[in-house]
Design an enzyme around this catalytic site. Structure first.
Site, PDB file in Angstrom:
ATOM      1  CE1 TYR A 118       7.419 -10.650  17.126  1.00 57.92           C
ATOM      2  CE2 TYR A 118       5.407  -9.684  15.423  1.00 57.92           C
ATOM      3  CZ  TYR A 118       5.507 -10.387  16.394  1.00 57.92           C
ATOM      4  OH  TYR A 118       4.658 -10.642  17.459  1.00 57.92           O
ATOM      5  N   PRO A 131       9.594 -17.033  21.176  1.00 55.41           N
ATOM      6  CG  PRO A 131       6.959 -17.312  21.643  1.00 55.41           C
ATOM      7  CD  PRO A 131       8.406 -17.440  20.624  1.00 55.41           C
ATOM      8  CG  HIS A 354       6.239 -13.903  18.503  1.00 52.57           C
ATOM      9  ND1 HIS A 354       5.058 -14.058  18.022  1.00 52.57           N
ATOM     10  CD2 HIS A 354       6.397 -13.598  19.533  1.00 52.57           C
ATOM     11  CE1 HIS A 354       4.331 -14.085  18.836  1.00 52.57           C
ATOM     12  NE2 HIS A 354       5.344 -13.581  19.924  1.00 52.57           N
ATOM     13  CB  SER A 441     -12.044 -11.170  34.157  1.00 52.71           C
ATOM     14  OG  SER A 441     -10.471 -11.163  33.810  1.00 52.71           O
ATOM     15  CG  ASP A 443      -5.676 -12.182  31.369  1.00 52.22           C
ATOM     16  OD1 ASP A 443      -5.337 -13.084  31.470  1.00 52.22           O
ATOM     17  OD2 ASP A 443      -5.971 -10.788  31.022  1.00 52.22           O
ATOM     18  CB  SER A 467      -0.472 -10.409  23.917  1.00 50.59           C
ATOM     19  OG  SER A 467       0.736 -11.065  24.894  1.00 50.59           O
ATOM     20  CB  SER A 567       2.110 -13.403  26.778  1.00 47.83           C
ATOM     21  OG  SER A 567       1.055 -13.680  25.653  1.00 47.83           O
TER      22      SER A 567
HETATM   23  N1  COA Z   1     -17.672 -14.185  36.633  1.00 46.85           N
HETATM   24  C1  COA Z   1     -16.900 -14.838  36.119  1.00 46.85           C
HETATM   25  N2  COA Z   1     -16.862 -15.374  35.481  1.00 46.85           N
HETATM   26  C2  COA Z   1     -15.710 -14.687  34.418  1.00 46.85           C
HETATM   27  C3  COA Z   1     -15.638 -13.301  34.558  1.00 46.85           C
HETATM   28  C4  COA Z   1     -16.320 -13.084  35.455  1.00 46.85           C
HETATM   29  N3  COA Z   1     -16.481 -11.772  35.960  1.00 46.85           N
HETATM   30  N4  COA Z   1     -15.016 -13.063  34.046  1.00 46.85           N
HETATM   31  C5  COA Z   1     -14.830 -13.308  33.002  1.00 46.85           C
HETATM   32  N5  COA Z   1     -15.611 -14.998  33.203  1.00 46.85           N
HETATM   33  C6  COA Z   1     -14.992 -15.898  32.823  1.00 46.85           C
HETATM   34  C7  COA Z   1     -14.603 -16.218  31.081  1.00 46.85           C
HETATM   35  O1  COA Z   1     -16.422 -16.616  30.553  1.00 46.85           O
HETATM   36  C8  COA Z   1     -14.416 -17.228  30.490  1.00 46.85           C
HETATM   37  O2  COA Z   1     -14.943 -18.851  30.432  1.00 46.85           O
HETATM   38  P1  COA Z   1     -14.275 -20.182  29.875  1.00 46.85           P
HETATM   39  O3  COA Z   1     -13.218 -20.374  31.113  1.00 46.85           O
HETATM   40  O4  COA Z   1     -16.009 -20.571  30.465  1.00 46.85           O
HETATM   41  O5  COA Z   1     -13.900 -19.578  28.472  1.00 46.85           O
HETATM   42  C9  COA Z   1     -13.180 -17.553  31.754  1.00 46.85           C
HETATM   43  O6  COA Z   1     -13.775 -16.620  32.920  1.00 46.85           O
HETATM   44  C10 COA Z   1     -11.958 -16.577  31.104  1.00 46.85           C
HETATM   45  O7  COA Z   1     -11.971 -14.979  30.654  1.00 46.85           O
HETATM   46  P2  COA Z   1     -11.224 -13.752  31.800  1.00 46.85           P
HETATM   47  O8  COA Z   1     -10.429 -14.529  32.733  1.00 46.85           O
HETATM   48  O9  COA Z   1     -11.556 -12.712  31.200  1.00 46.85           O
HETATM   49  O10 COA Z   1     -10.293 -14.040  30.409  1.00 46.85           O
HETATM   50  P3  COA Z   1     -10.218 -13.640  28.641  1.00 46.85           P
HETATM   51  O11 COA Z   1     -10.885 -15.881  28.128  1.00 46.85           O
HETATM   52  O12 COA Z   1     -11.768 -12.922  27.720  1.00 46.85           O
HETATM   53  O13 COA Z   1      -9.663 -13.223  27.879  1.00 46.85           O
HETATM   54  C11 COA Z   1      -7.164 -12.167  27.211  1.00 46.85           C
HETATM   55  C12 COA Z   1      -8.788 -12.769  28.007  1.00 46.85           C
HETATM   56  C13 COA Z   1      -7.427 -10.863  27.366  1.00 46.85           C
HETATM   57  C14 COA Z   1      -6.113 -12.932  27.664  1.00 46.85           C
HETATM   58  C15 COA Z   1      -7.543 -12.381  25.862  1.00 46.85           C
HETATM   59  O14 COA Z   1      -8.917 -11.211  25.219  1.00 46.85           O
HETATM   60  C16 COA Z   1      -6.618 -12.320  24.462  1.00 46.85           C
HETATM   61  O15 COA Z   1      -6.576 -11.338  23.910  1.00 46.85           O
HETATM   62  N6  COA Z   1      -6.230 -13.358  24.274  1.00 46.85           N
HETATM   63  C17 COA Z   1      -5.211 -13.808  23.081  1.00 46.85           C
HETATM   64  C18 COA Z   1      -3.597 -13.100  23.829  1.00 46.85           C
HETATM   65  C19 COA Z   1      -2.430 -13.519  23.389  1.00 46.85           C
HETATM   66  O16 COA Z   1      -3.294 -13.005  21.483  1.00 46.85           O
HETATM   67  N7  COA Z   1      -1.666 -13.903  23.348  1.00 46.85           N
HETATM   68  C20 COA Z   1      -0.484 -14.223  23.558  1.00 46.85           C
HETATM   69  C21 COA Z   1       1.335 -13.960  22.647  1.00 46.85           C
HETATM   70  S1  COA Z   1       2.229 -14.975  22.417  1.00 46.85           S
END
Ligand code: COA
Length: 639
Positions: A118, A131, A354, A441, A443, A467, A567
């Site tokens: 930054y 952002p 940021h 998942s 994401d 991220s 992200s």
């Molecule tokens: N089967 C069924 N459900 C699942 C699953 C599977 N195999 N895997 C995950 N899920 C569910 C999770 O339990 C979760 O449930 P919820 O909606 O009830 O909370 C949901 O799906 C989301 O999980 P997932 O999609 O795997 O993502 P996550 O929430 O673990 O997030 C990241 C992943 C990478 C985004 C997170 O770990 C992270 O690091 N976030 C921060 C990012 C950040 O800083 N961004 C800003 C930058 S400015």
């Protein structure tokens, strides 16, 4: 920021100077004078950011290169990596030094990170780093509505601030593990300060006399508004409303020099202009008032709007950069960590600088504010009858030299505004629900759709940044999830190949999604490669060693050239964050997966002939729906 959260390191990683100067510890951890037991004991209980084993990072680095470099390039890099990590080699030496550093610091990375990602980053913070956040359109259509809403919003932020001040913010969790809460203490009463070569951050919440005012900007004119009564209670929404009315009626004229536009400039230019500005006592007082303020509220003038369909995209423009000097780009102080932006037509959102924090804490604050503004209950606190002081207008003396700086800033801002193509796409076919039904998942599913979309447009894979939160560790920020993997490459190459069976395609999709999820687990537990590699390089600079060949290699440059910078920023509110691409020929993609739909903000630069925001957005929509169709048409039992 990349992907935001240091998506910029794509450029920085390559451009980082060899003559690295030791960071001057401007971003301090929360001081013990302000915070008491609860926060500190939570923080102390968090683990320290680990340093991954050298060999593990080297192996994972080579694996990460597979989908994005040619075979002969990879062979060459393998030799460099072997040389780097051989027993008694420079890699081992740097690893030992890093381990020593980790032993002596709360977090071995965080100070370096803020500096490199930054404060040393010299492109304008606008578009390139800060952002924007687009909230749903609110139910007001005129100036009065704008002020009423702004008053409630300010009261909502102050309500949230009480939780920060009292240390009653609920601790957040990821995967059942408690997270570092430090970023919440960094976003209010803080500001970035431009420097001629390097910026700094100040945080006045930590001072013995923390600020009691916010900055309000209207018609490019700045005001300091006290938001606490003399007895220490926060002003009520009614009181705030009447103060905002006073500000708006005293800011009617529109011929003011748009001083705020200076904050959109390249950081070196703004740093020089800032030195000049500060020579004048009045200017200095005004600048300090802005920097010290708790946050900024921008009461915007009109913006060009298209159809209802494109409303969110034009709101994204407003939140990211204000539309250019003829619109609202000067109705900002882009160095301020937190700016809330409110238009007269129900538009509402934010922009944040940021350096002190990632999106999730900002969004948590905004979720609270939105919920607060929606509360139906009338205020029970009677409004004190004591007359409030007139908000202070912040004056600036503009010399011919500063006037010239303003004109230059206007020009470059307008070029940047013309260049950025940002679009919000609401993907309404499904949300997290569909991947969850298929036991994937969400994401990882979305990331694989992005890989497929990109491959369909370019017939190749590119270095992709997502991220990952490192907040499981004390003062943790982010690492990189490398979404382009060998598994994702195999999946995208097979997807449109008519010679492949659907069962095989589903199998490849599942493998790719699993590989992504497992890289995510690796990253959030501090075992990813990017921050470790950066740390090794920084350590070489710190020890004044020559930069190891492995970091001068073209493959390393390719690995950091994130043509997809992405992200996930989830929220309770139906909003979306947006940011610019981090390379000239790349895309910025931010998304908020809700249960039944997904909000995307996609951006690219018009100057680049290879990229096209609308095409990528369409391709993402197509990839997501095609992936679902494939899953639905290929029953599990047949696999
Ligand atoms: N089967 C069924 N459900 C699942 C699953 C599977 N195999 N895997 C995950 N899920 C569910 C999770 O339990 C979760 O449930 P919820 O909606 O009830 O909370 C949901 O799906 C989301 O999980 P997932 O999609 O795997 O993502 P996550 O929430 O673990 O997030 C990241 C992943 C990478 C985004 C997170 O770990 C992270 O690091 N976030 C921060 C990012 C950040 O800083 N961004 C800003 C930058 S400015």
């Amino acid at each position: 920021m990349w992907g935001i959260c240091s998506r910029t390191m794509g450029k920085m990683g390559m451009a980082m100077p060899c003559g690295w100067i030791k960071p001057c510890h401007l971003v301090k951890p929360v001081s013990a004078t302000r915070v008491s037991g609860r926060y500190l004991s939570h923080q102390k209980g968090l683990p320290s950011l680990p340093i991954p084993p050298l060999q593990q990072t080297c192996e994972r680095y080579l694996t990460a290169l597979e989908p994005i470099v040619e075979a002969d390039e990879l062979k060459h890099t393998e030799q460099l990596v072997d040389e780097f990590q051989k027993p008694g080699g420079v890699g081992e030496r740097l690893q030992r030094s890093l381990e020593k550093r980790a032993h002596n610091k709360e977090n071995w990375l965080s100070e370096w990170w803020v500096q490199v990602a930054y404060l040393d980053y010299r492109l304008p913070v606008v578009v390139h780093s800060s952002p924007g956040l687009v909230l749903p359109r609110m139910n007001f259509h005129d100036k009065q509505g704008q002020m009423r809403f702004a008053a409630k919003l300010i009261a909502g932020v102050l309500d949230f601030k009480t939780m920060i001040d009292n240390e009653t913010l609920p601790v957040e969790y990821l995967g059942g593990k408690p997270l570092c809460m430090n970023q919440y203490y960094e976003v209010l009463s803080s500001c970035r300060i431009p420097g001629v070569k390097r910026d700094a951050i100040v945080n006045h919440a930590k001072s013995s006399r923390p600020p009691k005012h916010i900055t309000v900007v209207h018609n490019f004119q700045f005001f300091a508004l006290d938001v606490y009564n003399s007895d220490g209670t926060a002003l009520t929404a009614d009181q705030l409303y009447s103060q905002l009315e006073r500000i708006c009626s005293s800011a009617l004229q529109t011929d003011t020099e748009p001083i705020g536009i200076l904050t959109t400039q390249h950081r070196d230019s703004w740093g020089k202009a800032y030195v000049n500005l500060m020579k004048d006592k009045t200017n200095k007082e005004s600048l300090l008032a802005i920097q010290r303020s708790i946050f900024t509220v921008c009461l915007d003038g009109a913006m060009p709007r298209g159809s209802d369909d494109s409303y969110r995209s034009s709101a994204a423009v407003q939140m990211l950069h204000g539309g250019g000097s003829q619109w609202n780009s000067a109705n900002r102080w882009f160095d301020k960590t937190l700016q809330f932006i409110i238009g007269e037509d129900g538009t509402c959102g934010a922009n944040y600088e940021h350096a002190p924090a990632e999106g999730p804490p900002i969004v948590a604050l905004i979720d609270h504010v939105v919920e607060y503004t929606n509360r139906k209950k009338p205020e029970t606190v009677p409004t004190p009858m004591v007359p409030l002081p007139m908000p202070d207008r912040l004056h600036f003396n503009i010399t011919p030299e500063i006037k010239k700086d303003i004109e230059e800033a206007k020009q470059s801002m307008n070029i940047l505004a013309q260049d950025l193509d940002v679009r919000v796409m609401v993907f309404s076919h499904f949300g997290k629900n569909v991947p969850k039904t298929h036991k994937m998942s969400p994401d990882a599913f979305i990331q694989m759709a992005l890989q497929l979309a990109y491959y369909r447009l370019y017939q190749r894979c590119c270095a992709t940044y997502e991220s990952a939160s490192l907040r499981m560790f004390r003062l943790g920020r982010t690492d990189t999830i490398r979404s382009a993997s060998s598994a994702s490459a195999a999946f995208v190459k097979a997807f449109d190949d008519p010679s492949r069976q659907n069962t095989e395609k589903v199998d490849l999709m599942e493998k790719a999604v699993k590989a992504h999820r497992s890289y995510t687990t690796v990253a959030v537990s501090g075992q990813a490669i990017d921050r470790h590699l950066l740390g090794l390089k920084m350590q070489a600079v710190e020890e004044k060693l020559s930069i190891p060949e492995v970091f001068k290699d073209s493959a390393y440059a390719k690995a950091l050239n994130y043509q997809l910078s992405t992200s996930q920023v989830p929220s309770k509110t139906d909003c979306v964050m947006c940011f610019g691409p981090v390379v000239t020929n790349g895309y910025g993609v931010c998304y908020n997966p809700m249960e039944n739909h997904i909000n995307f903000a996609v951006s690219s630069f018009n100057a680049c002939k290879e990229t096209n925001t609308a095409h990528l957005a369409k391709a993402v929509e197509g990839a997501l729906t095609d992936m679902r169709t494939l899953l639905e048409q290929t029953p599990k039992a047949k696999l």
